[in-house]
Design a protein around this motif. Structure first.
Motif, PDB file in Angstrom:
ATOM      1  N   ILE A  44     -11.301  -4.894  -5.375  1.00 11.48           N
ATOM      2  CA  ILE A  44     -11.130  -4.402  -4.010  1.00 11.48           C
ATOM      3  C   ILE A  44     -12.260  -4.962  -3.156  1.00 11.48           C
ATOM      4  O   ILE A  44     -13.384  -5.130  -3.640  1.00 11.48           O
ATOM      5  CB  ILE A  44     -11.100  -2.848  -3.979  1.00 11.48           C
ATOM      6  N   SER A  45     -11.956  -5.280  -1.909  1.00 11.07           N
ATOM      7  CA  SER A  45     -12.976  -5.792  -0.995  1.00 11.07           C
ATOM      8  C   SER A  45     -13.711  -4.635  -0.338  1.00 11.07           C
ATOM      9  O   SER A  45     -13.112  -3.619  -0.001  1.00 11.07           O
ATOM     10  CB  SER A  45     -12.332  -6.660   0.089  1.00 11.07           C
ATOM     11  N   LEU A  46     -14.990  -4.841  -0.140  1.00  7.46           N
ATOM     12  CA  LEU A  46     -15.833  -3.842   0.503  1.00  7.46           C
ATOM     13  C   LEU A  46     -15.673  -3.995   2.010  1.00  7.46           C
ATOM     14  O   LEU A  46     -16.207  -4.919   2.607  1.00  7.46           O
ATOM     15  CB  LEU A  46     -17.288  -4.041   0.083  1.00  7.46           C
ATOM     16  N   ALA A  47     -14.901  -3.120   2.609  1.00  7.33           N
ATOM     17  CA  ALA A  47     -14.696  -3.131   4.059  1.00  7.33           C
ATOM     18  C   ALA A  47     -15.490  -1.958   4.632  1.00  7.33           C
ATOM     19  O   ALA A  47     -14.936  -0.957   5.053  1.00  7.33           O
ATOM     20  CB  ALA A  47     -13.217  -3.012   4.388  1.00  7.33           C
ATOM     21  N   GLY A  48     -16.818  -2.069   4.606  1.00  6.07           N
ATOM     22  CA  GLY A  48     -17.676  -0.979   5.066  1.00  6.07           C
ATOM     23  C   GLY A  48     -18.046  -0.035   3.935  1.00  6.07           C
ATOM     24  O   GLY A  48     -19.208   0.208   3.674  1.00  6.07           O
ATOM     25  N   GLU A  49     -17.021   0.486   3.249  1.00 10.06           N
ATOM     26  CA  GLU A  49     -17.276   1.390   2.124  1.00 10.06           C
ATOM     27  C   GLU A  49     -16.032   1.497   1.248  1.00 10.06           C
ATOM     28  O   GLU A  49     -14.929   1.189   1.672  1.00 10.06           O
ATOM     29  CB  GLU A  49     -17.694   2.781   2.615  1.00 10.06           C
ATOM     30  N   VAL A  50     -16.255   1.926   0.025  1.00 10.02           N
ATOM     31  CA  VAL A  50     -15.175   2.208  -0.913  1.00 10.02           C
ATOM     32  C   VAL A  50     -15.382   3.642  -1.395  1.00 10.02           C
ATOM     33  O   VAL A  50     -16.479   4.009  -1.815  1.00 10.02           O
ATOM     34  CB  VAL A  50     -15.185   1.247  -2.124  1.00 10.02           C
ATOM     35  N   VAL A  51     -14.334   4.433  -1.315  1.00 10.07           N
ATOM     36  CA  VAL A  51     -14.402   5.813  -1.802  1.00 10.07           C
ATOM     37  C   VAL A  51     -13.791   5.844  -3.193  1.00 10.07           C
ATOM     38  O   VAL A  51     -12.612   5.523  -3.368  1.00 10.07           O
ATOM     39  CB  VAL A  51     -13.658   6.785  -0.860  1.00 10.07           C
ATOM     40  N   PHE A  52     -14.616   6.224  -4.173  1.00  7.20           N
ATOM     41  CA  PHE A  52     -14.143   6.350  -5.549  1.00  7.20           C
ATOM     42  C   PHE A  52     -13.728   7.786  -5.807  1.00  7.20           C
ATOM     43  O   PHE A  52     -14.400   8.722  -5.380  1.00  7.20           O
ATOM     44  CB  PHE A  52     -15.237   5.946  -6.547  1.00  7.20           C
ATOM     45  N   GLU A  53     -12.609   7.936  -6.510  1.00  6.97           N
ATOM     46  CA  GLU A  53     -12.086   9.247  -6.878  1.00  6.97           C
ATOM     47  C   GLU A  53     -11.855   9.274  -8.379  1.00  6.97           C
ATOM     48  O   GLU A  53     -11.178   8.396  -8.921  1.00  6.97           O
ATOM     49  CB  GLU A  53     -10.777   9.524  -6.152  1.00  6.97           C
ATOM     50  N   ILE A  54     -12.434  10.256  -9.027  1.00  9.86           N
ATOM     51  CA  ILE A  54     -12.247  10.463 -10.462  1.00  9.86           C
ATOM     52  C   ILE A  54     -11.635  11.844 -10.627  1.00  9.86           C
ATOM     53  O   ILE A  54     -12.179  12.829 -10.117  1.00  9.86           O
ATOM     54  CB  ILE A  54     -13.583  10.392 -11.212  1.00  9.86           C
ATOM     55  N   ASP A  55     -10.507  11.905 -11.308  1.00  7.49           N
ATOM     56  CA  ASP A  55      -9.831  13.173 -11.584  1.00  7.49           C
ATOM     57  C   ASP A  55      -9.630  13.292 -13.084  1.00  7.49           C
ATOM     58  O   ASP A  55      -9.075  12.389 -13.712  1.00  7.49           O
ATOM     59  CB  ASP A  55      -8.480  13.237 -10.867  1.00  7.49           C
ATOM     60  N   SER A  56     -10.079  14.412 -13.631  1.00  5.88           N
ATOM     61  CA  SER A  56     -10.002  14.646 -15.065  1.00  5.88           C
ATOM     62  C   SER A  56      -9.148  15.884 -15.336  1.00  5.88           C
ATOM     63  O   SER A  56      -9.261  16.878 -14.622  1.00  5.88           O
ATOM     64  CB  SER A  56     -11.415  14.867 -15.620  1.00  5.88           C
ATOM     65  N   PRO A  57      -8.320  15.848 -16.369  1.00  5.87           N
ATOM     66  CA  PRO A  57      -7.517  17.027 -16.695  1.00  5.87           C
ATOM     67  C   PRO A  57      -8.351  18.158 -17.302  1.00  5.87           C
ATOM     68  O   PRO A  57      -7.935  19.308 -17.277  1.00  5.87           O
ATOM     69  CB  PRO A  57      -6.492  16.500 -17.703  1.00  5.87           C
ATOM     70  N   LEU A  58      -9.532  17.818 -17.820  1.00  2.00           N
ATOM     71  CA  LEU A  58     -10.417  18.814 -18.435  1.00  2.00           C
ATOM     72  C   LEU A  58     -11.817  18.698 -17.838  1.00  2.00           C
ATOM     73  O   LEU A  58     -12.227  17.630 -17.393  1.00  2.00           O
ATOM     74  CB  LEU A  58     -10.506  18.583 -19.954  1.00  2.00           C
ATOM     75  N   ARG A  59     -12.547  19.815 -17.860  1.00  2.00           N
ATOM     76  CA  ARG A  59     -13.938  19.781 -17.396  1.00  2.00           C
ATOM     77  C   ARG A  59     -14.739  18.834 -18.280  1.00  2.00           C
ATOM     78  O   ARG A  59     -14.583  18.817 -19.496  1.00  2.00           O
ATOM     79  CB  ARG A  59     -14.562  21.177 -17.446  1.00  2.00           C
ATOM     80  N   ALA A  60     -15.589  18.056 -17.627  1.00  3.33           N
ATOM     81  CA  ALA A  60     -16.419  17.094 -18.345  1.00  3.33           C
ATOM     82  C   ALA A  60     -17.612  16.745 -17.465  1.00  3.33           C
ATOM     83  O   ALA A  60     -17.630  17.050 -16.276  1.00  3.33           O
ATOM     84  CB  ALA A  60     -15.622  15.840 -18.674  1.00  3.33           C
ATOM     85  N   GLU A  61     -18.598  16.103 -18.067  1.00  2.18           N
ATOM     86  CA  GLU A  61     -19.651  15.497 -17.274  1.00  2.18           C
ATOM     87  C   GLU A  61     -19.149  14.109 -16.915  1.00  2.18           C
ATOM     88  O   GLU A  61     -18.998  13.243 -17.782  1.00  2.18           O
ATOM     89  CB  GLU A  61     -20.967  15.386 -18.037  1.00  2.18           C
ATOM     90  N   LEU A  62     -18.841  13.921 -15.639  1.00  2.00           N
ATOM     91  CA  LEU A  62     -18.293  12.660 -15.146  1.00  2.00           C
ATOM     92  C   LEU A  62     -19.435  11.820 -14.597  1.00  2.00           C
ATOM     93  O   LEU A  62     -20.234  12.304 -13.785  1.00  2.00           O
ATOM     94  CB  LEU A  62     -17.264  12.937 -14.052  1.00  2.00           C
ATOM     95  N   ALA A  83     -19.194   4.400  -1.928  1.00  2.00           N
ATOM     96  CA  ALA A  83     -20.024   3.238  -2.244  1.00  2.00           C
ATOM     97  C   ALA A  83     -20.098   2.326  -1.034  1.00  2.00           C
ATOM     98  O   ALA A  83     -19.086   2.080  -0.374  1.00  2.00           O
ATOM     99  CB  ALA A  83     -19.443   2.492  -3.435  1.00  2.00           C
ATOM    100  N   ARG A  84     -21.285   1.842  -0.775  1.00  2.00           N
ATOM    101  CA  ARG A  84     -21.484   0.909   0.329  1.00  2.00           C
ATOM    102  C   ARG A  84     -22.014  -0.431  -0.165  1.00  2.00           C
ATOM    103  O   ARG A  84     -22.495  -1.233   0.621  1.00  2.00           O
ATOM    104  CB  ARG A  84     -22.420   1.531   1.352  1.00  2.00           C
ATOM    105  N   GLU A  85     -21.954  -0.638  -1.496  1.00  2.00           N
ATOM    106  CA  GLU A  85     -22.438  -1.874  -2.098  1.00  2.00           C
ATOM    107  C   GLU A  85     -21.378  -2.426  -3.050  1.00  2.00           C
ATOM    108  O   GLU A  85     -20.673  -1.664  -3.702  1.00  2.00           O
ATOM    109  CB  GLU A  85     -23.702  -1.629  -2.916  1.00  2.00           C
TER     110      GLU A  85
END
Length: 114
Positions: A44-62, A83-85
């Motif tokens: 993906i190209s960095l167009a100012g920023e990239v928003v990362f989304e992590i979704d887990s079905p169970l509680r965890a240390e992400l 992310a801005r880098e």
């Protein structure tokens, strides 16, 4: 089915999960920039920023890593990070079992290009 699995592995669109620690069905890692969404193994190209989304079905240390270094972490089922880098971003998830923190999910990266 076998060819689908091989194709996913060849393209990097996969992750490893240890089901003995928990069922990872529904685990998701994606990045969004403008109106473009990238999944594991994609660029993906960095167009100012990239928003990362992590979704887990169970509680965890992400943990979200950029170029091998942790840039964000959260205990729960979701993690959002802006992310801005550019860099190589991937996820590690750990779950507690028998008083130990054990590696559960390890994703291939999403490549963020400037």
């Amino acid at each position: 089915d076998r060819e689908m699995v091989y194709a996913a592995l060849r393209s990097g669109k996969s992750f490893v999960a240890y089901d003995a620690i928990g069922d990872a069905t529904g685990f998701r890692f994606q990045g969004r920039s403008d109106q473009i969404t990238a999944m594991v193994g994609e660029e993906i190209s960095l167009a100012g920023e990239v928003v990362f989304e992590i979704d887990s079905p169970l509680r965890a240390e992400l943990r979200l890593l950029r170029d091998g270094h942790v840039v964000a972490r959260h205990r729960g089922k979701t993690l959002r990070y802006t992310a801005r880098e550019g860099g190589v971003y991937r996820v590690e998830a750990y779950r507690r079992r028998l008083l130990k923190s054990l590696g559960w999910v390890f994703t291939n990266p999403i490549y963020v290009r400037p």
